[in-house]
Design a protein around this motif. Structure first.
Motif, PDB file in Angstrom:
ATOM      1  N   VAL A 188     -48.226 -18.441 -10.184  1.00  0.00           N
ATOM      2  CA  VAL A 188     -49.408 -18.201 -11.002  1.00  0.00           C
ATOM      3  C   VAL A 188     -50.437 -19.306 -10.798  1.00  0.00           C
ATOM      4  N   ASP A 189     -49.976 -20.534 -10.669  1.00  0.00           N
ATOM      5  CA  ASP A 189     -50.900 -21.670 -10.498  1.00  0.00           C
ATOM      6  C   ASP A 189     -51.743 -21.520  -9.231  1.00  0.00           C
ATOM      7  N   ASP A 190     -51.134 -20.994  -8.172  1.00  0.00           N
ATOM      8  CA  ASP A 190     -51.879 -20.811  -6.918  1.00  0.00           C
ATOM      9  C   ASP A 190     -52.970 -19.766  -7.088  1.00  0.00           C
ATOM     10  N   ARG A 191     -52.627 -18.674  -7.776  1.00  0.00           N
ATOM     11  CA  ARG A 191     -53.643 -17.638  -8.006  1.00  0.00           C
ATOM     12  C   ARG A 191     -54.737 -18.159  -8.936  1.00  0.00           C
ATOM     13  N   GLN A 192     -54.342 -18.986  -9.893  1.00  0.00           N
ATOM     14  CA  GLN A 192     -55.316 -19.558 -10.817  1.00  0.00           C
ATOM     15  C   GLN A 192     -56.287 -20.477 -10.092  1.00  0.00           C
ATOM     16  N   PHE A 193     -55.798 -21.174  -9.058  1.00  0.00           N
ATOM     17  CA  PHE A 193     -56.677 -22.060  -8.283  1.00  0.00           C
ATOM     18  C   PHE A 193     -57.823 -21.256  -7.657  1.00  0.00           C
ATOM     19  N   ILE A 194     -57.487 -20.116  -7.061  1.00  0.00           N
ATOM     20  CA  ILE A 194     -58.524 -19.285  -6.442  1.00  0.00           C
ATOM     21  C   ILE A 194     -59.489 -18.780  -7.503  1.00  0.00           C
ATOM     22  N   GLU A 195     -58.971 -18.378  -8.649  1.00  0.00           N
ATOM     23  CA  GLU A 195     -59.852 -17.891  -9.712  1.00  0.00           C
ATOM     24  C   GLU A 195     -60.779 -19.000 -10.193  1.00  0.00           C
ATOM     25  N   ASN A 196     -60.256 -20.217 -10.283  1.00  0.00           N
ATOM     26  CA  ASN A 196     -61.078 -21.346 -10.737  1.00  0.00           C
ATOM     27  C   ASN A 196     -62.184 -21.696  -9.735  1.00  0.00           C
ATOM     28  N   HIS A 197     -61.978 -21.311  -8.483  1.00  0.00           N
ATOM     29  CA  HIS A 197     -62.970 -21.622  -7.443  1.00  0.00           C
ATOM     30  C   HIS A 197     -63.676 -20.346  -6.967  1.00  0.00           C
ATOM     31  N   PHE A 198     -63.721 -19.349  -7.837  1.00  0.00           N
ATOM     32  CA  PHE A 198     -64.312 -18.074  -7.431  1.00  0.00           C
ATOM     33  C   PHE A 198     -65.808 -18.199  -7.175  1.00  0.00           C
ATOM     34  N   GLU A 199     -66.447 -19.220  -7.734  1.00  0.00           N
ATOM     35  CA  GLU A 199     -67.876 -19.417  -7.498  1.00  0.00           C
ATOM     36  C   GLU A 199     -68.167 -19.546  -6.006  1.00  0.00           C
ATOM     37  N   LEU A 200     -67.231 -20.161  -5.259  1.00  0.00           N
ATOM     38  CA  LEU A 200     -67.416 -20.282  -3.816  1.00  0.00           C
ATOM     39  C   LEU A 200     -67.523 -18.899  -3.176  1.00  0.00           C
ATOM     40  N   TYR A 201     -66.633 -17.989  -3.572  1.00  0.00           N
ATOM     41  CA  TYR A 201     -66.668 -16.646  -2.998  1.00  0.00           C
ATOM     42  C   TYR A 201     -67.968 -15.931  -3.367  1.00  0.00           C
ATOM     43  N   THR A 202     -68.437 -16.149  -4.572  1.00  0.00           N
ATOM     44  CA  THR A 202     -69.706 -15.542  -4.990  1.00  0.00           C
ATOM     45  C   THR A 202     -70.850 -16.011  -4.092  1.00  0.00           C
ATOM     46  N   VAL A 203     -70.887 -17.314  -3.811  1.00  0.00           N
ATOM     47  CA  VAL A 203     -71.947 -17.871  -2.954  1.00  0.00           C
ATOM     48  C   VAL A 203     -71.822 -17.327  -1.528  1.00  0.00           C
ATOM     49  N   LEU A 204     -70.590 -17.251  -0.997  1.00  0.00           N
ATOM     50  CA  LEU A 204     -70.389 -16.766   0.369  1.00  0.00           C
ATOM     51  C   LEU A 204     -70.743 -15.286   0.495  1.00  0.00           C
ATOM     52  N   ILE A 205     -70.381 -14.501  -0.509  1.00  0.00           N
ATOM     53  CA  ILE A 205     -70.707 -13.068  -0.491  1.00  0.00           C
ATOM     54  C   ILE A 205     -72.219 -12.872  -0.481  1.00  0.00           C
ATOM     55  N   GLU A 206     -72.907 -13.659  -1.283  1.00  0.00           N
ATOM     56  CA  GLU A 206     -74.364 -13.554  -1.320  1.00  0.00           C
ATOM     57  C   GLU A 206     -74.967 -13.998   0.018  1.00  0.00           C
ATOM     58  N   HIS A 207     -74.354 -15.022   0.647  1.00  0.00           N
ATOM     59  CA  HIS A 207     -74.835 -15.474   1.957  1.00  0.00           C
ATOM     60  C   HIS A 207     -74.679 -14.365   2.999  1.00  0.00           C
ATOM     61  N   ILE A 208     -73.544 -13.684   3.003  1.00  0.00           N
ATOM     62  CA  ILE A 208     -73.331 -12.569   3.941  1.00  0.00           C
ATOM     63  C   ILE A 208     -74.338 -11.461   3.666  1.00  0.00           C
TER      64      ILE A 208
END
Length: 792
Positions: free
Chosen positions: A160-180
């Motif tokens: 669960v902690d590993d999945r939580q790490f990705i959720e905590n850093h989801f802002e990065l994915y938001t920025v990358l998706i917008e860049h694409i």
């Protein structure tokens, strides 16, 4: 995806000119430059030394990335130079062998990508990112994205902690998706026809999305901020992209479709049509994207959609089985970048809801070498043998493969003509029995399982049950027989025992089940309720407990939906109730679900209640459900001396109050009482019926006929019913056509169930036979009587 095929589609990075360090930088950051030089000169003669070098570098690199590039250009340049040499050592193979290292490197890179300097850079327009002053930072970002993309594919994300790490850093994915999004052809200032090349950051961002979605358990995290809608928008522009640039798109869609929630989201935006349009794009070089397309369509399509495209479905099934065959020949069970578990999971889904697909794969699939039922079943069994110990290790993909294979063999075991192929293999039966008897809780898979797959133990029980090898089920039957024998001999217990209602449902319909349970609980003075929520807490053997509940039940209420239909556990319950126990069933159809396949054939002639809208808004359906259950129990007591006395003259069952309009239609209800009172009594003789009493309503309830049909005919007297019965027996088909139209008009397009009209006809014919005047029943010469006798 196979780690050997980790994508890196970025063009080679341009060289950055040497930058002479200035005096201020030398004073402030000389210690970092010295540490980087020390790391560069570390010995790397074995794997452990290389790991130490890499770990030390990542720590210093993190410090450098906190500094603005303009303040420490030589530090950035030193990092970039050292990074290139590290990757030339192909250390990804070392990382694959150690999940801990992969996790550390992946999370370190993702953390750095979210620091303020890099976040600010990623939000710049592409033209600004390419300015000379930003090129050195851009090169470091590209390396970070590359490492993150390659290492995230090596992490199981079981914790669960590993999945939580990705959720905590989801802002990065938001920025990358917008860049694409901003890099796509539709945002280009000039008109683009084809061959458009995305920027290198956009390509590396796609690689990270590709491998992130490959971890199926992470897919729900990406179903936010309209990502799927944007992804399909990119997909629709794929024909304009350079060939290597559009390759990641189909793999991302496939990965998302592997999760039930992802498939639902893709279908919401019409993904099937978009993927079929993508099929028209011919790749410059042969690759496996056509196979990815076939797998995607299989995951997104319903059985009905697949049936309409027989050629396409058969082609997909051919390729899926061929991929299983090819993967089985590889010692890592991989072929063309796919692991054997991927086609197996798709076959599980397709076998659950459409038996024709199973028949095609076993008997007609076109493969090299050619296959037949024996060789195909042996393929699945042999693979199962190779993954039997999967629960003893912490390799999630092996466990996933094991569960998939058990579910496929379970689907095969539903077909009697293939049963001998399974039962004759004693090694297989021994393994299945071991899994069914395993009470040690060895199943450690914490990853996502689709709706179509059940657990190891549940699948093993299902296989043994279908093959009549389930010893525990036989024990249950013997135990219940002994219980009944003892119970019948006890006259005191016989009188006190209430009948039992069991609820069979799929857990995806939990909310609807709660509403049904609330209605039934209002009648707990009439019957007991058996449901797994209250009777399976802490049960050592879930199936044994469920079978026990089914054995005791007088009536089984089944909540039928697409999820129920697609669940092999629910299928086992339904078949056990109908085929083995011959129980009375009351199906409840949820929303627009229509029974078909294995379920539809067993529903023939069974009265059902349908809830098309919200449960609480269909008051008349709630009343119909309660009446149907009570009437069924009432009819049961006529043949069961071991039942609770429902026919006691003092016993009255309270049902929810109908809406005002229905209260006016039901003239037998008291206008001053907010509760509808239905007395459960045996029907009175016809000659005692009155025009103002409840006899007609009781007759409809007794024969398990719906309130809709009763209100449609609106009989006022018994004599009126007899007169209509005479018309009905003369021309039953015409009457059905007439009342089909009237039923649809009265109830907003709903169809009159043919089996209910048939039950209504038979009940009226019986009423007519029992109450014809003697003159009409004793004169066989009249044509009228002859017609009736011929029809009856």
């Amino acid at each position: 995806m196979d780690e050997d095929f980790l994508p890196d589609t970025t063009d080679p990075l341009e060289n950055i000119p040497e930058i002479a360090p200035n005096e201020a930088e030398t004073l402030a950051y000389q210690h970092l430059i010295d540490r980087l030089e020390e790391i560069e000169n570390l010995p790397t003669t074995d794997a452990q030394m290389k790991r130490d070098q890499r770990s030390q570098f990542v720590a210093v690199w993190s410090e450098v990335l906190q500094i603005p590039p303009s303040d420490a250009p030589s530090c950035y340049q030193k990092c970039t130079s050292l990074l290139s040499r590290l990757f030339k050592q192909n250390q990804i193979y070392i990382i694959r062998a150690n999940t801990k290292i992969a996790r550390e490197m992946c999370f370190a890179c993702i953390s750095q990508l979210t620091n303020s300097n890099i976040s600010r850079f990623l939000k710049l327009k592409i033209e600004q990112q390419n300015l000379p002053d930003n090129r050195i930072l851009k090169k470091n970002i590209l390396h970070l994205l590359r490492i993150a993309a390659q290492t995230i594919a090596l992490i199981p994300f079981a914790k669960v902690d590993d999945r939580q790490f990705i959720e905590n850093h989801f802002e990065l994915y938001t920025v990358l998706i917008e860049h694409i999004e901003q890099s796509m052809p539709e945002h280009c200032e000039t008109k683009v026809e084809q061959g458009y090349i995305l920027g290198d950051i956009a390509l590396r961002a796609l690689s990270l999305l590709w491998n992130t979605t490959d971890r199926t358990v992470l897919v729900p995290l990406l179903l936010r901020n309209d990502f799927v809608k944007k992804l399909l928008g990119w997909f629709a522009q794929a024909s304009k992209l350079a060939d290597t640039n559009n390759r990641p798109l189909i793999s991302i869609v496939l990965n998302i479709a592997r999760h039930d929630d992802g498939a639902d989201e893709l279908n919401k935006y019409g993904a099937i049509h978009i993927v079929k349009e993508y099929m028209k794009i011919k790749p410059a070089k042969p690759d496996n994207r056509s196979l990815a397309i076939s797998m995607t369509l299989a995951l997104l399509s319903t059985p009905e959609e697949l049936k309409r495209d027989t050629k396409g479905m058969n082609n997909a099934l051919n390729r899926l089985l061929q991929l299983v065959i090819d993967c089985s020949k590889n010692n890592r069970f991989r072929h063309e970048g796919f692991h054997v578990s991927e086609p197996l999971v798709i076959l599980v889904k397709m076998f659950v809801v459409d038996e024709r697909t199973l028949e095609y794969v076993l008997c007609h699939a076109e493969t090299k070498p050619p296959s037949d039922p024996h060789s195909t079943i042996r393929l699945f069994i042999t693979l199962l043998f190779k993954f039997t110990n999967a629960l003893d290790v912490t390799n999630q993909i092996r466990q996933y493969t094991l569960i998939s294979l058990l579910n496929i063999i379970w689907s095969i075991s539903f077909q009697p003509n293939y049963a001998s192929e399974l039962t004759q293999d004693e090694q297989l039966m021994s393994i299945i029995e071991k899994f069914a008897d395993d009470d040690q809780g060895k199943e450690v898979l914490e990853d996502y399982k689709p709706r179509s797959m059940e657990s190891v133990k549940e699948a093993a029980h299902g296989i043994l049950h279908n093959l009549n090898r389930d010893v525990k089920t036989d024990m249950i039957l013997e135990k219940k027989k002994a219980y009944r024998d003892a119970h019948i001999s006890d006259s005191t217990t016989k009188i006190q025992q209430k009948p039992s209602i069991m609820i069979s449902y799929c857990h995806e319909n939990n909310d609807f089940c709660t509403y049904v349970l609330e209605v039934l609980n209002k009648h707990n003075d009439v019957f007991n309720i058996w449901i797994d929520r209250t009777h399976c807490q802490g049960a050592d053997d879930l199936w044994e407990s469920i079978a026990d509940g089914m054995e005791q039940a007088s009536v089984i209420v089944c909540l039928l939906s697409n999820q129920y239909f697609e669940s092999k556990s629910c299928r086992k319950e339904f078949i056990y109730a109908t085929d083995s126990l011959k129980k009375k069933l009351i199906p409840i159809l949820i929303e627009q679900f229509e029974p078909r396949g294995w379920l539809g054939i067993r529903m023939t002639g069974i009265k059902y209640v349908r809830f098309r809208g919200a449960f609480g808004s269909e008051q008349n359906k709630i009343i119909e459900l309660s009446n149907t259950i009570l009437a069924t129990l009432s009819s049961q007591t006529l043949h069961d001396d071991n039942s609770y006395p429902l026919h006691s003259s003092h016993h009255v069952v309270s049902l929810p109050s109908p809406p005002p309009q229905q209260q006016q239609q039901q003239q037998h209800l008291s206008s001053t009482n907010s509760i509808q009172q239905i007395s459960i009594v045996t029907l009175r003789p016809f000659n005692q019926w009155t025009s103002t009493g409840d006899d007609i309503h009781q007759w409809f309830a007794y024969h398990r006929l719906s309130n809709e049909l009763r209100d449609l005919y609106d009989f006022q007297t018994g004599e009126e019913m007899l007169e209509y019965a005479k018309i009905l027996v003369k021309d039953r088909e015409q009457q059905m056509h007439i009342y089909e139209r009237l039923f649809s008009k009265k109830y907003n397009g709903e169809e009159l169930p043919p089996h209910e009209f048939n039950r209504f006809t038979l009940a009226l014919e019986k009423l007519l036979r029992e109450n014809l005047p003697p003159t009409t029943t004793t004169n066989p010469s009249t044509s009228k009587n002859s017609n009736i006798c011929i029809i009856l």
